[in-house]
Scaffold this motif. Structure first.
Motif, PDB file in Angstrom:
ATOM      1  N   ASN A 194     -67.623   0.880  32.783  1.00 20.29           N
ATOM      2  CA  ASN A 194     -66.861   1.583  33.827  1.00 20.29           C
ATOM      3  C   ASN A 194     -65.506   0.921  34.083  1.00 20.29           C
ATOM      4  OD1 ASN A 194     -68.125  -0.533  35.079  1.00 20.29           O
ATOM      5  ND2 ASN A 194     -68.462   0.561  37.010  1.00 20.29           N
ATOM      6  N   TYR A 197     -63.097   2.059  31.451  1.00 20.00           N
ATOM      7  CA  TYR A 197     -62.632   3.429  31.719  1.00 20.00           C
ATOM      8  C   TYR A 197     -61.552   3.471  32.802  1.00 20.00           C
ATOM      9  CZ  TYR A 197     -62.656   8.309  33.210  1.00 20.00           C
ATOM     10  OH  TYR A 197     -62.268   9.583  33.550  1.00 20.00           O
ATOM     11  N   LYS A 198     -61.403   2.371  33.534  1.00 12.69           N
ATOM     12  CA  LYS A 198     -60.548   2.416  34.732  1.00 12.69           C
ATOM     13  C   LYS A 198     -59.089   2.789  34.430  1.00 12.69           C
ATOM     14  CE  LYS A 198     -59.447   0.434  39.055  1.00 12.69           C
ATOM     15  NZ  LYS A 198     -59.559  -0.658  39.997  1.00 12.69           N
ATOM     16  N   ASP A 201     -58.981   6.399  33.979  1.00 14.72           N
ATOM     17  CA  ASP A 201     -59.265   7.048  35.255  1.00 14.72           C
ATOM     18  C   ASP A 201     -58.000   7.108  36.122  1.00 14.72           C
ATOM     19  OD1 ASP A 201     -60.846   8.157  37.268  1.00 14.72           O
ATOM     20  OD2 ASP A 201     -61.304   6.199  38.133  1.00 14.72           O
ATOM     21  N   ARG A 205     -55.785  10.577  36.998  1.00 14.37           N
ATOM     22  CA  ARG A 205     -55.575  10.995  38.395  1.00 14.37           C
ATOM     23  C   ARG A 205     -54.085  11.013  38.755  1.00 14.37           C
ATOM     24  NH1 ARG A 205     -60.579  11.320  40.608  1.00 14.37           N
ATOM     25  NH2 ARG A 205     -62.055  10.240  39.283  1.00 14.37           N
ATOM     26  N   TYR A 242     -70.075   9.226  27.990  1.00 12.79           N
ATOM     27  CA  TYR A 242     -69.668   8.797  29.341  1.00 12.79           C
ATOM     28  C   TYR A 242     -68.198   9.216  29.582  1.00 12.79           C
ATOM     29  CZ  TYR A 242     -68.085   5.405  32.889  1.00 12.79           C
ATOM     30  OH  TYR A 242     -67.530   4.803  33.992  1.00 12.79           O
ATOM     31  N   LEU A 243     -67.362   8.983  28.568  1.00 16.78           N
ATOM     32  CA  LEU A 243     -65.931   9.307  28.700  1.00 16.78           C
ATOM     33  C   LEU A 243     -65.722  10.814  28.925  1.00 16.78           C
ATOM     34  CD1 LEU A 243     -62.883   8.632  28.446  1.00 16.78           C
ATOM     35  CD2 LEU A 243     -63.148   8.671  25.964  1.00 16.78           C
ATOM     36  N   ASP A 245     -67.805  13.057  29.946  1.00 20.76           N
ATOM     37  CA  ASP A 245     -68.376  13.509  31.218  1.00 20.76           C
ATOM     38  C   ASP A 245     -67.379  13.231  32.352  1.00 20.76           C
ATOM     39  OD1 ASP A 245     -70.379  14.476  32.974  1.00 20.76           O
ATOM     40  OD2 ASP A 245     -70.920  12.415  33.484  1.00 20.76           O
ATOM     41  N   ASN A 246     -66.784  12.051  32.320  1.00 25.45           N
ATOM     42  CA  ASN A 246     -65.818  11.700  33.366  1.00 25.45           C
ATOM     43  C   ASN A 246     -64.528  12.509  33.261  1.00 25.45           C
ATOM     44  OD1 ASN A 246     -66.695   9.452  35.281  1.00 25.45           O
ATOM     45  ND2 ASN A 246     -67.522   8.826  33.307  1.00 25.45           N
ATOM     46  N   LYS A 249     -65.378  15.821  34.694  1.00 29.44           N
ATOM     47  CA  LYS A 249     -65.430  15.722  36.167  1.00 29.44           C
ATOM     48  C   LYS A 249     -64.024  15.673  36.753  1.00 29.44           C
ATOM     49  CE  LYS A 249     -69.717  13.202  36.942  1.00 29.44           C
ATOM     50  NZ  LYS A 249     -70.176  11.856  36.573  1.00 29.44           N
ATOM     51  N   ALA A 250     -63.127  14.966  36.062  1.00 26.19           N
ATOM     52  CA  ALA A 250     -61.750  14.826  36.551  1.00 26.19           C
ATOM     53  C   ALA A 250     -60.950  16.114  36.371  1.00 26.19           C
ATOM     54  CB  ALA A 250     -61.056  13.673  35.839  1.00 26.19           C
TER      55      ALA A 250
END
Ligand SMILES: Cc1cc2nc3c(=O)[nH]c(=O)nc-3n(C[C@H](O)[C@H](O)[C@H](O)COP(=O)(O)O)c2cc1C
Length: 368
Positions: A194, A197-198, A201, A205, A242-243, A245-246, A249-250
């Protein structure tokens, strides 16, 4: 009419005339001041007449982002006119223009950085012959790089582009942050999954915020990724699930899978026969658009691409060999796979492809 030649509309309203995409391809042909050359302008015009979406060559977001010689730059206002010309060349042909935003990180060519640091998430050399050991980015410098991407998005909006693609594939900086091979930091950006991934992320955003604030027409944000790395340790398919999916979601507008073949299976676990796209589609479902690429060379391939769950099909080499190949597909004619004068390529790009002649022959491409 077949699905591929029907229009396509993204969630934010951006509309494409068909579902074919020019894959991002570096031209090695900018002017020496890293602005768009006349040859590149002619090349983009010639590729934009029949295709729905053009993703540009990787464009360097800052001075320390440049990976190749004669790579187009978008590092500050001085490059705005050049990017405007790039967008105009694409839009005039009737295609939408997405700028691929890039930082090479530890993959930057060392000869471009005499007596200067090459920077990366950690001080770990890539297992490539030419690579050098990079200097680990200080925490504040990581935020400077995010700022450079955001500034590049502002410039892309100003230049009239229809979107940007964050280049998170092919071993470059964004992938380096996500990879346990190249990111062994012990701060907020690594080394756990995680934390790796920051960077992505925050970047996604902040990109969405700047688009919301400044775009005056539908403007898409895409993300390109390579699903696996061969290195040990390296990105696994579970990391990638995981990537994606995020990213879904984003609410990124699309995910672009960079694979050598649209129907590729795992390169790490060769006994696993399930296609990468099938694993990814199970996680993403219909939450965002997925672009497929790699060896898409006939109408049958394109049909297969859609049946597997991709929404758009990107073409690389077929679009380089001949600008009429989309029309030929539409007319049920075989693709032209000979590189010649009709290819209309910048000369340095042609020469680079020619230097790969042996490898390209195995895919049926010839040179005249
Ligand atoms: C000359 C050349 C330059 C490329 N440059 C880039 C690039 O700048 N960014 C990127 O994400 N992929 C790049 N790629 C990879 C392509 O986008 C694409 O994924 C690959 O060519 C596979 O598709 P194809 O089988 O249709 O050629 C490049 C490929 C080629 C042949």
């Amino acid at each position: 009419m077949e699905k591929v030649f029907r229009s396509f509309i993204f969630n934010n309203g951006l509309s494409l005339k068909n579902r074919l995409v020019l894959a991002p391809m570096t031209t090695y042909s900018s002017n020496d001041d890293l602005t768009l050359s006349d040859e590149e302008e002619v090349y983009y015009k010639s590729r934009s007449k029949d295709i729905g979406l053009v993703i540009t060559a990787a464009v360097a977001v800052s001075k320390n982002a440049q990976a190749f010689k004669n790579q187009i730059s978008i590092r500050d206002e001085r490059y705005l006119e050049s990017i405007k010309r790039l967008v105009k060349a694409i839009n005039e042909g009737g295609s939408k223009a997405v700028i691929q935003l890039h930082h090479g990180g530890r993959m930057n060519q060392p000869n471009l950085y005499p007596n200067q640091d090459i920077v990366a998430p950690s001080s770990i050399k890539a297992s490539r012959e030419y690579a050098v050991t990079p200097r680990e980015l200080r925490n504040s410098e990581v935020y400077d790089i995010i700022d450079a991407f955001i500034n590049a998005i502002k410039l892309s909006i100003k230049a009239g582009a229809d979107g940007v693609e964050l280049h998170g594939a092919n071993t470059y900086l964004l992938q380096q942050f996500f990879s346990p091979n190249s990111n062994q930091r012990i701060d907020e950006f690594g080394p756990t999954l995680n934390k790796r991934y920051k960077f992505i992320d925050i970047l996604v955003r902040r990109s969405q915020e700047v688009i919301k604030k400044y775009a005056t027409k539908p403007f898409i944000l895409g993300y390109r990724l390579s699903p696996e790395e061969l290195e040990e340790p390296g990105i696994t398919i579970d990391d990638t699930l995981y990537l994606v999916d995020n990213l879904a979601k984003a609410k990124v507008d699309y995910i672009h899978l960079s694979t050598s073949s649209y129907n590729a299976t795992s390169i790490r676990n060769t006994s696993d026969n399930e296609l990468i796209i099938s694993k990814i589609k199970k996680v993403v479902a219909n939450r965002t658009v997925i672009i497929g690429v790699g060896r898409i060379e006939s109408k049958e391939d394109i049909e297969d691409v859609f049946n597997l769950g991709y929404d758009l099909a990107a073409l690389g080499l077929p679009m380089l060999a001949n600008p009429n190949n989309v029309k030929r597909l539409e007319n049920n004619e075989n693709l032209i796979k000979e590189f010649n004068k009709e290819s209309i390529l910048p000369s340095k790009m042609f020469n680079t492809l020619k230097s790969w002649e042996e490898g390209l022959k195995q895919r049926g491409y010839t040179f005249k």
